[in-house]
Write a protein that holds these residues in place. Structure first.
Motif: not given
Ligand SMILES: [Zn+2]
Length: 48
Positions: A7, A12, A28, A32
Motif C-alpha cells: 500500500c 499503512c 490496499c 487508504c
Molecule cells: Zn493501506
C-alpha cells in the motif's frame, strides 16, 4: 499470478493482492486511497 505490492500509504504499508485488471492498484483499500488523496491535496494547498 498475483502480485503483492505494498500500500502506498506509508503509515499503512500493507501488502495486498492486486485484483485490478490493470494491475496498477496502489492502495490496499479505498480508505487508504482517500487518505492519500487528502494528504496530497493538503500538501499542494500548503505550497501555494
Ligand atoms: Zn493501506
Amino acid at each position: 499470478m498475483h502480485r503483492l505490492p505494498r500500500c502506498e500509504t506509508t503509515e499503512c504499508g500493507t501488502a495486498f493482492a492486486d485484483t485490478s485488471r490493470t494491475g496498477r492498484q496502489r492502495y490496499c483499500s479505498l480508505r487508504c486511497a482517500n487518505r492519500d488523496a487528502v494528504r496530497r491535496h493538503r500538501a499542494r494547498a500548503t505550497l501555494t
